[in-house]
Design an enzyme around this catalytic site. Structure first.
Site, PDB file in Angstrom:
ATOM      1  N   ASP A   1     -30.145   4.652  -1.090  1.00 56.13           N
ATOM      2  CA  ASP A   1     -29.525   3.718  -2.040  1.00 56.13           C
ATOM      3  C   ASP A   1     -30.453   2.520  -2.311  1.00 56.13           C
ATOM      4  OD1 ASP A   1     -27.351   2.689  -3.522  1.00 56.13           O
ATOM      5  OD2 ASP A   1     -26.625   1.535  -1.805  1.00 56.13           O
TER       6      ASP A   1
ATOM      7  N   HIS B   1     -22.161  -6.948  -6.492  1.00 62.71           N
ATOM      8  CA  HIS B   1     -22.253  -6.584  -5.070  1.00 62.71           C
ATOM      9  C   HIS B   1     -21.716  -7.691  -4.152  1.00 62.71           C
ATOM     10  CE1 HIS B   1     -25.419  -3.779  -6.615  1.00 62.71           C
ATOM     11  NE2 HIS B   1     -24.941  -3.009  -5.655  1.00 62.71           N
TER      12      HIS B   1
ATOM     13  N   ASP C   1     -34.139   2.028  -7.923  1.00 63.42           N
ATOM     14  CA  ASP C   1     -33.651   0.773  -8.493  1.00 63.42           C
ATOM     15  C   ASP C   1     -34.795  -0.102  -8.994  1.00 63.42           C
ATOM     16  OD1 ASP C   1     -32.428  -1.532  -9.215  1.00 63.42           O
ATOM     17  OD2 ASP C   1     -31.423  -1.901  -7.299  1.00 63.42           O
TER      18      ASP C   1
END
Ligand code: 13P
Ligand code: G3H
Ligand code: ZN
Length: 280
Positions: free
Chosen positions: A83, A177, A105
């Site tokens: 992730d 987040h 990302d």
């Protein structure tokens, strides 16, 4: 039931009309709680390891091996995923660690640079049979600064997915987040609009801050993967605080880590029962 690839897990979820939930692993107790919670809910689950969690481990091989062992023994399908990866050298470990997919990302870069970096990673990953999620429209909170106002543009999402050939897209639609309160407001119309423009699963990050009914609505509107990290940590740390404050002489970590793990498993089962069961 065993370790499942993201590709097959998403095919199954699309066929049976449910969303997958991915939980972030930081410690062995997180990984156990995720698998045990999924076994209780009797649903597939994604265990994911972030680049920050990898940095915390210094060498993530032992934790990755534990995740593989737990997943291989589970009575439900478990997907192993990396992730928020920003470094090529970490992305390139994905198969060595026994994981089948990663989120690349480069969302902090301008559109064209994000597209180029993501396309390069997806091209490499696909030669190795690795499934790739990417992000367009920077979702806030990773740096402690919340900006739930960021939005992904549907037409840009379409050209980004076509040019990069990614397998899933994380979108900025109102979440952020690391929210400790469930106060985010998602733009459900935007989710549906983006889903109409792209033919890959949409991913919601920062899902701990979203109220449960809105998470279900987001899945109905087109979100196919829901990422949960903070909700597990809030559950664990709140139990640890309670146990330690009730017994200041306590020193055996099993006495606070055990209840924390149980609490995390409850959270996992809750989200899976909410989102990873077929929608009527
Ligand atoms: P939260 O920690 O806000 O739930 O976000 C999880 C996430 O997006 C993992 O990629
Ligand atoms: O995206 C957020 C996840 O909860 C991972 O967070 O990068 O601080 O490990 P982290
Ligand atoms: Zn995230």
């Amino acid at each position: 039931m065993t370790i499942q690839s993201s590709a097959v897990a998403f095919d199954n979820a699309l066929a049976d009309n449910y969303s997958l939930v991915a939980f972030n692993v930081i410690t062995l107790e997180h990984a156990q709680a995720i698998v045990w919670g999924a076994e209780r809910a009797k649903t597939p689950v994604i265990l994911q390891l972030s680049e920050n969690a990898i940095a915390y481990q210094r060498d993530a091989s032992p934790l990755a091996a534990a995740m593989v062992a737990l997943a291989a023994d589970a009575s439900v399908d478990c997907v192993l995923h990396l992730d928020h990866i920003t470094r090529d050298d970490i992305a390139h470990k994905v198969a060595d660690w026994g994981f089948s997919s990663l989120m690349w990302d480069s969302s902090t870069l301008p559109f064209e640079e994000n597209l180029a970096a993501t396309r390069d990673m997806a091209t490499w990953a696909h030669t190795k049979g690795v499934w790739v999620e990417a992000e367009l429209g920077e979702i806030g909170g990773k740096d402690g600064a919340h900006h739930p106002s960021a939005r992904t543009k549907p037409t840009e999402a379409a050209s980004f997915v076509a040019a990069t050939r990614v397998d899933a897209l994380a979108v900025a639609v109102g979440s952020s987040h690391a929210m400790a309160k469930k106060s985010a407001e998602l733009d459900l119309d935007l989710i549906a609009d983006i889903a109409n423009h792209v033919d890959v699963p949409l991913v919601l990050h920062g899902s701990s801050g979203v109220p449960d009914p809105m998470l279900r609505d987001a899945c109905s509107a087109g979100i196919r993967k829901v990422n949960i990290g903070t909700a597990l940590n809030l559950a664990a740390t709140s139990v640890i605080r309670d146990v330690l404050s009730e017994n200041e002489a306590l020193s055996d970590p099993r006495r606070f880590l055990g209840p924390a793990r149980d609490q995390m498993a409850d959270v996992v089962a809750h989200y899976l029962e909410l989102l990873a069961t077929p929608r009527s």
